[in-house]
Design an enzyme around this catalytic site. Structure first.
Site, short mmCIF file in Angstrom:
data_model
loop_
_atom_site.label_atom_id
_atom_site.label_comp_id
_atom_site.label_asym_id
_atom_site.label_seq_id
_atom_site.Cartn_x
_atom_site.Cartn_y
_atom_site.Cartn_z
N GLU A 296 -3.18 7.48 -4.08
CA GLU A 296 -3.00 6.18 -3.60
C GLU A 296 -2.70 5.11 -4.49
O GLU A 296 -3.45 5.14 -5.84
CB GLU A 296 -4.33 6.02 -2.86
CG GLU A 296 -4.19 4.67 -1.93
CD GLU A 296 -5.58 4.40 -1.29
OE1 GLU A 296 -5.82 4.99 -0.14
OE2 GLU A 296 -6.60 3.67 -2.15
N TYR B 151 0.68 -1.15 0.22
CA TYR B 151 0.15 0.01 -0.09
C TYR B 151 0.91 1.30 0.00
O TYR B 151 1.83 1.40 0.62
CB TYR B 151 -1.02 0.05 1.28
CG TYR B 151 -1.63 1.34 1.29
CD1 TYR B 151 -3.15 1.38 0.80
CD2 TYR B 151 -1.20 2.42 1.97
CE1 TYR B 151 -3.70 2.51 0.91
CE2 TYR B 151 -1.93 3.89 1.80
CZ TYR B 151 -3.08 3.36 1.54
OH TYR B 151 -3.79 4.84 1.60
#
Ligand code: GDP
Ligand code: MN
Length: 380
Positions: A189, A101
């Protein structure tokens, strides 16, 4: 404003971040054709502006073009969390060794952007954040300095990324930082950023949230806007340059100025009421804008009363009053309306409204209490 995965990834790619080869399709046969071009082994990904598509069945790996067509048919017929799937992204399938992530967002409390990274990326990241927050490595960024190599190494080390990927990771992080800056993003992101089985770092998913107040600087992004997930009232408000956010209460609010609008909502709550919306009609609002705002408020069936709280500075009381009258004539509201009008041309404004069958108030507290009573049907 949210961008779709394919839009975010195209931007990432311009900034040197590796993404899978692929294209969007609106029909299953298009998806099949793209799959043929890509060699057959593809992933079909619903393009909707919500997270958790994978878990909802909106992402499927196909082994060949026929399967791609079949999955595309299924996915294009789906609704995910209430949103219709109108497009799918057909990407070359990746063989995944690890999911990471990586995101940059605003940390309001720290008044700085923050980088978040985790070796436990993928569809469970929310769960990781809840149950193992120590697995998410955070680093604040000085926006004037940007990201330095040592910080990128700190993060890479912090998530136990194998050394051989540190350089590539550093370039990706710096690229993501430039995306975040250049596009006035509130979030940029990559989840997952994968290490492929042949040892490359590839952004498999992409998400960007753009600050609406910066859109005037990015006209090309405004054109990409997908309004599927916006409340229709918010879309209508945007057309008239009104700042409107729909809420769940039953007292419609029409206020000039964001600060005053927030204060009005606070006092409504304090008085036992629930606002149906946040609405800032702005300074110097014209009669036309006021009428539009009123239509928008009344399009919400929950609204049982309307509170007008107008402080005339640049905004003129008589102009607002004319707007209210025009709107009443047009929409013929059936709900009680409470008005507090002070400041520039307030006397003229009140005189105009004298025959409009409205409940008047002198102070904000009085206005809020009357609006709460009116919404309960105790005051007409
Ligand atoms: P999200 O569920 O909306 O976040 O969608 P993602 O694009 O992140 O995809 C969800 C999950 O699907 C990823 O975490 C991967 O595990 C898996 N996935 C996505 N693309 C591929 C791919 O090309 N190959 C494989 N094997 N899995 C994929
Ligand atoms: Mn994802």
């Amino acid at each position: 404003m949210k961008l779709h995965e394919y839009q975010s990834k195209q931007i990432f790619s311009k900034y040197g971040i590796k993404i899978p080869k692929g294209r969007v399709a609106s029909t299953a046969s298009e998806a099949k054709q793209i799959a043929e071009e890509l060699g057959g082994n593809v992933v079909i990904k619903s393009q909707v502006l919500v997270g958790g598509r994978g878990k909802a069945g909106g992402i499927k790996v196909a082994k060949n073009p026929d399967e791609a067509e079949q999955f595309a048919t299924q996915i294009l017929g789906m609704e995910i969390k209430g949103l219709p799937v109108r497009k799918v992204l057909v990407d070359e399938a990746a063989s995944i060794a690890q999911e990471i992530y990586l995101g940059i967002t605003n940390d309001r409390a720290a008044k700085k952007p923050v980088i978040m990274a985790s070796s436990a990326g993928g569809v469970e990241i929310e769960e990781v954040a809840k149950t193992n927050p120590e697995k998410i490595y955070k680093l604040h960024v000085n926006p004037l300095v940007g990201i330095k190599d040592y910080q990128a190494r700190d993060i890479a080390g912090g998530i136990n990324l194998p050394r051989e990927h540190w350089n590539a990771f550093s370039e990706i992080l710096k690229g993501l930082w430039r995306v975040y800056n250049d596009y006035d993003a509130e979030l940029a992101e990559i989840n997952p950023l994968v290490i492929t089985s042949d040892n490359h770092l590839v952004a498999l998913d992409g998400k960007m949230l753009i600050d609406d107040n910066s859109l005037f600087r990015h006209p090309e992004l405004s054109e990409m806007r997908d309004t599927d997930e916006d409340a229709p009232s918010e879309i209508e408000a945007r057309k008239f340059g009104l700042t409107f956010i729909k809420l769940d209460g039953n007292i419609g609010c029409m206020v000039n100025g964001a600060g005053l609008a927030m204060a009005s909502m606070d006092i409504l709550k304090l008085s036992g009421g629930e606002p149906a919306n946040f609405l800032d009609i702005g300074g110097g609002a014209s009669a036309e804008k006021v009428a539009a705002a009123m239509r928008i408020i009344l399009s919400d069936p929950n609204v049982k009363a309307i509170l007008f709280n107008i402080f005339g500075g640049i905004t003129r009381g008589d102009e607002v009053a004319r707007g209210i009258l025009a709107a009443i004539a047009e929409v013929k509201p059936k709900v009680p309306m409470v008005v507090r009008l002070v400041g520039t041309n307030a006397t003229e404004g009140r005189a105009l409204l004298a025959n409009a069958n409205m409940i008047t108030a002198e102070t904000l507290l009085e206005a809020a209490q009357k609006a709460v009573a009116a919404a309960k049907g105790e005051l007409k």
